[in-house]
Design an enzyme around this catalytic site. Structure first.
Site, PDB file in Angstrom:
ATOM      1  N   ARG A  84       0.848  -1.191   0.000  1.00 37.09           N
ATOM      2  CA  ARG A  84       0.000   0.000   0.000  1.00 37.09           C
ATOM      3  C   ARG A  84       0.883   1.240   0.000  1.00 37.09           C
ATOM      4  NH1 ARG A  84       0.613   0.004   5.817  1.00 37.09           N
ATOM      5  NH2 ARG A  84       0.406   2.252   5.796  1.00 37.09           N
ATOM      6  N   HIS A  92      10.565   1.173  -3.435  1.00 40.69           N
ATOM      7  CA  HIS A  92      11.886   1.789  -3.587  1.00 40.69           C
ATOM      8  C   HIS A  92      12.956   0.702  -3.812  1.00 40.69           C
ATOM      9  CE1 HIS A  92       9.884   5.455  -2.657  1.00 40.69           C
ATOM     10  NE2 HIS A  92       9.409   4.935  -1.526  1.00 40.69           N
ATOM     11  N   GLY A 117       5.469  -9.485   4.623  1.00 42.00           N
ATOM     12  CA  GLY A 117       6.497  -8.528   5.043  1.00 42.00           C
ATOM     13  C   GLY A 117       6.651  -8.473   6.542  1.00 42.00           C
ATOM     14  N   ARG A 118       7.677  -7.711   6.968  1.00 39.83           N
ATOM     15  CA  ARG A 118       7.790  -7.437   8.408  1.00 39.83           C
ATOM     16  C   ARG A 118       6.701  -6.428   8.737  1.00 39.83           C
ATOM     17  NH1 ARG A 118      13.012  -8.272  10.948  1.00 39.83           N
ATOM     18  NH2 ARG A 118      12.638  -6.442  12.207  1.00 39.83           N
ATOM     19  N   HIS A 146       3.629  -6.736   8.591  1.00 40.37           N
ATOM     20  CA  HIS A 146       2.684  -6.803   7.471  1.00 40.37           C
ATOM     21  C   HIS A 146       1.319  -6.243   7.905  1.00 40.37           C
ATOM     22  CE1 HIS A 146       1.663  -8.941   3.607  1.00 40.37           C
ATOM     23  NE2 HIS A 146       0.463  -8.622   4.060  1.00 40.37           N
ATOM     24  N   ALA A 199     -17.667  20.798  20.009  1.00 43.81           N
ATOM     25  CA  ALA A 199     -17.196  19.430  19.720  1.00 43.81           C
ATOM     26  C   ALA A 199     -16.788  18.713  21.007  1.00 43.81           C
ATOM     27  CB  ALA A 199     -16.051  19.465  18.715  1.00 43.81           C
TER      28      ALA A 199
END
Ligand code: PPS
Length: 568
Positions: A196, A200, A288-289, A291, A475
């Protein structure tokens, strides 16, 4: 085509054809309709085209409970992620189990029909704790889940119209089309790389190593549904991926888009990603690490261990028809001029790495990106899309009690920003919004939330287009302010300013005489008197207007914006 290696033994296709399709269209004319939310639009596309095989619809209650508790469907098949249809209470009350409903896209196009088999109110906090392992609302998955609609409907789907996409149509393939394409290309072993983020040099070296090791081709199978708020949008990312294709041997790498609404659920999500890629016909999947990691938690730490996802998916390898590849973590060793894996580093050698978040910061601040890290073509593309900090849209959100000085401060800051120039400035003051945008709303909790969400929507449009939206409502609720923050951070910068003037001072000022009326019981549910104000925990700035002159307060806000690199 043999699709028996799909998860559960068969690739699902839920679309009706021929006569059956005409019948579905006919029934849609009289069915009750539900307009799908953005997340549901992504989920339904992958349900209908079989990417979520073996699911044949949104989960029913037994499957849901089993998935949440055990990462398996009720029949024991591995399935780690609840895929549910959340609807409002009002809609749930208008339908019954056994009814058929029609699910439509935001324009009203009929996407599918669904026969309701289950209808229940889930315990979403329990779901968050079990699926995400936390209730920390810094977790984008938790935040999104707790903001979903309160009732779930389950049932089998029949597809009518595939969701339409105008962008990058050449890269959007269904699982069946992807499998056909692999056969046409003669690609018998193919690795899926989930991402996402822009790609590189370290990623390319990692992919090439894994391709060499497995003798496989590779597809950059990028998630283009909902990703993590603040991610670089997929239009820019896909253009970046196109730039790196020449760095691979010819005819060895392709780009494909996966319309997946990510949950950022770390290990569970990695397993889900692997199953989805198995359904698309891939032979290998890179985990992936960290992930699908959701970023930092409330204490600044990681939600999941860096290798937890790799360990979970590997431990379930025997139940998958896709080979899991653990992505090596590469660092650049300056002395040697090359990337090395952890175990290749010599003692005393420190490798260099730039995280996605760090890179974004560098780009936003106009800093040069080192050559060792990124391809110049990719940096050029990122610079073309990511405006530098000085040009980014901003929402400046003042929150505080009535009489705290929000409006005066917001007006002063607006004038000062106009003096500085460079961006258009719009003021959404509490009272003015109440007159124009929210005139029918009361001060009940639901209506206050709706009011703030409307302000957030308008502010996000202004921010998206590079302007400055200055908001000044009370708010009072943390959850709603966080929701607005996440809306804005998808398109620009959110700066929360807590106008922390003590209630005694606000009440003593009582410019509108409202505190006196509230004390006398003439106004009910007045913030700070008989209605709560939840103080912001981590605002970008806190100012007590009783301690400073208004001129100083205005300058303090401008100084903070300067510190953040947002104004000159
Ligand atoms: S909220 O809670 O954010 O939706 O409130 P907001 O839209 O900013 O509106 C606040 C202004 O409405 C007036 N007012 C009340 N405030 C709080 N509680 C109650 N019950 C109430 N009734 C009316 C009040 O003047 C607020 O204006 P400010 O500018 O904050 O003083």
């Amino acid at each position: 085509m043999d699709t028996s290696n799909a998860h559960g033994g068969k690739l699902i296709n839920l679309y009706a054809e021929g006569e059956a399709l005409l019948l579905e269209k006919e029934k849609a004319k009289s069915n009750a309709s539900w307009d799908l939310t953005p997340k549901q639009m992504f989920d339904i596309e992958l349900l209908l085209n079989g990417a979520f095989s073996p699911l044949t619809g949104f989960l029913g209650q037994a499957d849901y409970n089993s998935v949440v508790d055990t990462m398996r469907l009720a029949d024991g098949t591995l399935w780690p992620m609840p895929v549910t249809l959340d609807v409002t209470e009002a809609f749930a009350e208008s339908v019954n189990i056994g009814d058929e409903i029609t699910l439509r896209d935001p324009e009203g196009v009929v996407i599918a029909n669904m026969v309701i088999s289950d209808l229940w109110t889930p315990d979403r906090e329990r779901e968050a704790e079990l699926v995400f392992g936390t209730l920390d609302d810094m977790h984008p998955g938790v935040r999104a889940l707790l903001n979903d609609n309160p009732v779930y409907l389950g049932g089998k789907l029949t597809g009518v119209t595939p969701p339409l996409h105008y962008d990058f149509a050449q890269y959007r393939l269904t699982p069946l089309e992807m499998r056909e394409r692999f056969i046409e290309q003669g690609w018998d072993k193919v690795i899926a790389f989930q991402t996402r983020n822009p790609i590189h040099k370290a990623h390319v070296i990692m992919m090439k190593r894994l391709m060499a090791r497995t003798q496989a081709k590779l597809v950059i199978h990028t998630a283009v549904g909902r990703t993590k708020p603040g991610d670089i949008d997929h239009f820019c990312r896909v253009r970046c991926y196109e730039k790196i294709l020449p760095y691979f041997p010819e005819d060895s790498v392709a780009i494909r888009l996966l319309p997946l609404a990510m949950r950022m659920a770390g290990p569970r999500e990695a397993l889900w990603h692997a199953i989805i890629r198995q359904n698309y016909g891939f032979s290998h999947f890179i985990v992936g690490r960290d992930h699908a990691g959701p970023g930092r938690n409330n204490r600044g730490g990681l939600f999941y261990g860096a290798t937890e996802a790799q360990e979970l998916v590997s431990s379930l390898q025997s139940e998958l028809n896709i080979q899991v590849l653990k992505a090596p973590f590469l660092r650049y060793v300056e002395g040697r001029g090359e990337f090395c894996e952890e175990h290749e580093l010599l003692s005393g050698e420190a490798g260099l790495y730039i995280s996605g978040a760090e890179l974004k910061q560098m780009l936003c601040h106009g800093q040069p990106i080192p050559d060792w890290f990124a391809f110049p073509e990719v940096v050029e593309e990122l610079n073309r899309t990511l405006p530098p900090r000085l040009k980014q849209g901003i929402t400046l959100f003042f929150t505080g009690l009535s009489g705290s000085g929000k409006s005066t401060l917001a007006n002063g800051v607006m004038v000062k920003l106009r003096e500085l120039g460079g961006r258009h400035v719009s003021l959404l003051d509490g009272d003015v919004v109440r007159k124009n945008l929210s005139s029918e709303l009361t001060f009940s909790k639901e209506h206050r939330d709706l009011n703030i969400q409307r302000i957030g929507f308008v502010a996000s449009e202004i921010t998206k287009n590079g302007g400055i939206a200055i908001c000044a409502p009370i708010a009072p609720y943390t959850k709603t302010r966080r929701l607005v923050r996440s809306m804005i951070e998808e398109v620009g910068v959110f700066v929360e300013v807590h106008v922390a003037t003590p209630i005694e001072v606000c009440e003593a000022r009582d410019r509108k005489g409202l505190y006196a009326m509230a004390r006398a019981g003439k106004i009910k549910g007045f913030t700070g008197i008989d209605d709560p104000y939840e103080e912001p925990q981590h605002p970008e700035l806190r100012i007590d207007t009783s301690q400073h002159s208004m001129t100083d307060a205005v300058n303090t806000v401008i100084e903070r914006l300067r510190e953040m690199g947002l104004v000159e």
